[in-house]
Write a protein that holds these residues in place. Structure first.
Motif, PDB file in Angstrom:
ATOM      1  N   ARG A  72      93.686  -3.439  10.421  1.00  0.00           N
ATOM      2  CA  ARG A  72      94.676  -2.351  10.400  1.00  0.00           C
ATOM      3  C   ARG A  72      95.772  -2.577  11.446  1.00  0.00           C
ATOM      4  N   PRO A  73      96.533  -3.675  11.301  1.00  0.00           N
ATOM      5  CA  PRO A  73      97.622  -3.902  12.259  1.00  0.00           C
ATOM      6  C   PRO A  73      98.627  -2.758  12.189  1.00  0.00           C
ATOM      7  N   GLY A  74      99.155  -2.396  13.327  1.00  0.00           N
ATOM      8  CA  GLY A  74     100.127  -1.312  13.367  1.00  0.00           C
ATOM      9  C   GLY A  74      99.513   0.073  13.456  1.00  0.00           C
ATOM     10  N   LEU A  75      98.197   0.159  13.458  1.00  0.00           N
ATOM     11  CA  LEU A  75      97.517   1.446  13.534  1.00  0.00           C
ATOM     12  C   LEU A  75      97.783   2.120  14.879  1.00  0.00           C
ATOM     13  N   GLU A  76      98.013   3.431  14.831  1.00  0.00           N
ATOM     14  CA  GLU A  76      98.077   4.251  16.034  1.00  0.00           C
ATOM     15  C   GLU A  76      96.947   5.263  15.935  1.00  0.00           C
ATOM     16  N   ILE A  77      96.245   5.482  17.041  1.00  0.00           N
ATOM     17  CA  ILE A  77      95.179   6.487  17.105  1.00  0.00           C
ATOM     18  C   ILE A  77      95.534   7.472  18.208  1.00  0.00           C
ATOM     19  N   ASP A  78      95.532   8.755  17.853  1.00  0.00           N
ATOM     20  CA  ASP A  78      95.839   9.798  18.815  1.00  0.00           C
ATOM     21  C   ASP A  78      94.648  10.746  18.914  1.00  0.00           C
ATOM     22  N   ILE A  79      94.214  11.024  20.136  1.00  0.00           N
ATOM     23  CA  ILE A  79      93.139  11.982  20.392  1.00  0.00           C
ATOM     24  C   ILE A  79      93.784  13.227  21.000  1.00  0.00           C
ATOM     25  N   SER A  80      93.493  14.394  20.402  1.00  0.00           N
ATOM     26  CA  SER A  80      94.058  15.641  20.904  1.00  0.00           C
ATOM     27  C   SER A  80      93.030  16.768  20.771  1.00  0.00           C
ATOM     28  N   ASP A  81      93.383  17.925  21.292  1.00  0.00           N
ATOM     29  CA  ASP A  81      92.540  19.121  21.185  1.00  0.00           C
ATOM     30  C   ASP A  81      91.097  18.856  21.610  1.00  0.00           C
ATOM     31  N   LEU A  82      90.944  18.173  22.732  1.00  0.00           N
ATOM     32  CA  LEU A  82      89.617  17.809  23.240  1.00  0.00           C
ATOM     33  C   LEU A  82      89.021  18.992  24.002  1.00  0.00           C
ATOM     34  N   HIS A  83      87.878  19.492  23.515  1.00  0.00           N
ATOM     35  CA  HIS A  83      87.235  20.661  24.103  1.00  0.00           C
ATOM     36  C   HIS A  83      85.745  20.410  24.307  1.00  0.00           C
ATOM     37  N   THR A  84      85.228  20.890  25.421  1.00  0.00           N
ATOM     38  CA  THR A  84      83.790  20.888  25.650  1.00  0.00           C
ATOM     39  C   THR A  84      83.214  22.075  24.889  1.00  0.00           C
ATOM     40  N   ILE A  85      82.238  21.812  24.021  1.00  0.00           N
ATOM     41  CA  ILE A  85      81.634  22.917  23.272  1.00  0.00           C
ATOM     42  C   ILE A  85      80.220  23.223  23.750  1.00  0.00           C
ATOM     43  N   TRP A  86      79.642  22.308  24.513  1.00  0.00           N
ATOM     44  CA  TRP A  86      78.307  22.542  25.060  1.00  0.00           C
ATOM     45  C   TRP A  86      78.059  21.535  26.164  1.00  0.00           C
ATOM     46  N   HIS A  87      77.361  21.978  27.206  1.00  0.00           N
ATOM     47  CA  HIS A  87      77.037  21.079  28.313  1.00  0.00           C
ATOM     48  C   HIS A  87      75.759  21.587  28.972  1.00  0.00           C
ATOM     49  N   GLU A  88      74.775  20.712  29.041  1.00  0.00           N
ATOM     50  CA  GLU A  88      73.542  21.039  29.753  1.00  0.00           C
ATOM     51  C   GLU A  88      73.046  19.772  30.436  1.00  0.00           C
ATOM     52  N   GLY A  89      72.958  19.820  31.752  1.00  0.00           N
ATOM     53  CA  GLY A  89      72.520  18.649  32.510  1.00  0.00           C
ATOM     54  C   GLY A  89      73.425  17.464  32.220  1.00  0.00           C
ATOM     55  N   PRO A  90      72.833  16.313  31.847  1.00  0.00           N
ATOM     56  CA  PRO A  90      73.637  15.119  31.603  1.00  0.00           C
ATOM     57  C   PRO A  90      74.189  15.029  30.179  1.00  0.00           C
ATOM     58  N   THR A  91      73.925  16.036  29.340  1.00  0.00           N
ATOM     59  CA  THR A  91      74.321  15.962  27.941  1.00  0.00           C
ATOM     60  C   THR A  91      75.513  16.885  27.687  1.00  0.00           C
ATOM     61  N   VAL A  92      76.513  16.319  26.994  1.00  0.00           N
ATOM     62  CA  VAL A  92      77.765  17.024  26.744  1.00  0.00           C
ATOM     63  C   VAL A  92      78.119  16.882  25.264  1.00  0.00           C
ATOM     64  N   ALA A  93      78.534  17.977  24.656  1.00  0.00           N
ATOM     65  CA  ALA A  93      79.063  17.948  23.292  1.00  0.00           C
ATOM     66  C   ALA A  93      80.547  18.267  23.365  1.00  0.00           C
ATOM     67  N   LEU A  94      81.338  17.400  22.750  1.00  0.00           N
ATOM     68  CA  LEU A  94      82.788  17.550  22.760  1.00  0.00           C
ATOM     69  C   LEU A  94      83.322  17.586  21.330  1.00  0.00           C
ATOM     70  N   ARG A  95      84.346  18.402  21.120  1.00  0.00           N
ATOM     71  CA  ARG A  95      85.049  18.428  19.837  1.00  0.00           C
ATOM     72  C   ARG A  95      86.476  17.942  20.082  1.00  0.00           C
ATOM     73  N   TYR A  96      86.993  17.135  19.162  1.00  0.00           N
ATOM     74  CA  TYR A  96      88.355  16.633  19.319  1.00  0.00           C
ATOM     75  C   TYR A  96      88.958  16.325  17.952  1.00  0.00           C
ATOM     76  N   LYS A  97      90.269  16.266  17.938  1.00  0.00           N
ATOM     77  CA  LYS A  97      91.003  15.875  16.736  1.00  0.00           C
ATOM     78  C   LYS A  97      91.429  14.429  16.908  1.00  0.00           C
ATOM     79  N   GLU A  98      91.168  13.638  15.896  1.00  0.00           N
ATOM     80  CA  GLU A  98      91.538  12.217  15.888  1.00  0.00           C
ATOM     81  C   GLU A  98      92.523  12.006  14.748  1.00  0.00           C
ATOM     82  N   THR A  99      93.697  11.494  15.081  1.00  0.00           N
ATOM     83  CA  THR A  99      94.735  11.263  14.082  1.00  0.00           C
ATOM     84  C   THR A  99      95.047   9.773  14.020  1.00  0.00           C
TER      85      THR A  99
END
Length: 138
Positions: A72-99
């Motif tokens: 996929r030459p020329g591909l651009e990847i953008d990560i946005s709207d990154l939010h923590t939805i859960w966190h306990e100890g060393p474990t983290v759940a994140l939600r994000y938009k990938e374009t």
């Protein structure tokens, strides 16, 4: 960077997508070399649900990347709207938009990643991708 698990997990989201970008674009011939550090972030029992609702494991993900070097030459990847939805100890759940943008086409997905952070090491345990409706061309 400090040892805050949420900050380290957020950093990992961006870092993994930088490596995926290198694999897909093979920019400067670095695509194949990016596979090993990319696979190192996925736990041995990593699994994911793809945008087509297929459930795949780590071995299938590795094969996908090995077959996608430079695809996929020329591909651009953008990560946005990154939010923590859960966190306990060393474990983290994140939600994000990938374009993804390529050849004047844009596709997006919302993803939820579950990561485990130990000191300076982050392992991806699970990823679930949900495609968004086709958007207007970029």
């Amino acid at each position: 960077m400090n040892n805050n698990p949420v900050e380290l997990a957020r950093h990992s989201i961006h870092h993994v997508h930088e490596l995926i970008h290198r694999v897909f674009t093979n920019a400067d011939g670095a695509g194949e070399a990016a596979i090993a550090p990319l696979m190192d972030v996925f736990s041995e029992d990593f699994s994911m649900v793809t945008t087509s609702a297929a459930v795949v494991g780590r071995a299938q993900v590795e094969q996908l990347f090995k077959g996608a070097v430079g695809a996929r030459p020329g591909l651009e990847i953008d990560i946005s709207d990154l939010h923590t939805i859960w966190h306990e100890g060393p474990t983290v759940a994140l939600r994000y938009k990938e374009t993804h943008r390529q050849n004047q086409r844009e596709t997006s997905r919302i993803s939820v990643a579950i990561l485990r952070v130990h000191q300076h090491s982050t392992r991806w345990l699970y990823l679930h991708e949900t495609p968004l409706a086709q958007e207007n061309p970029a």
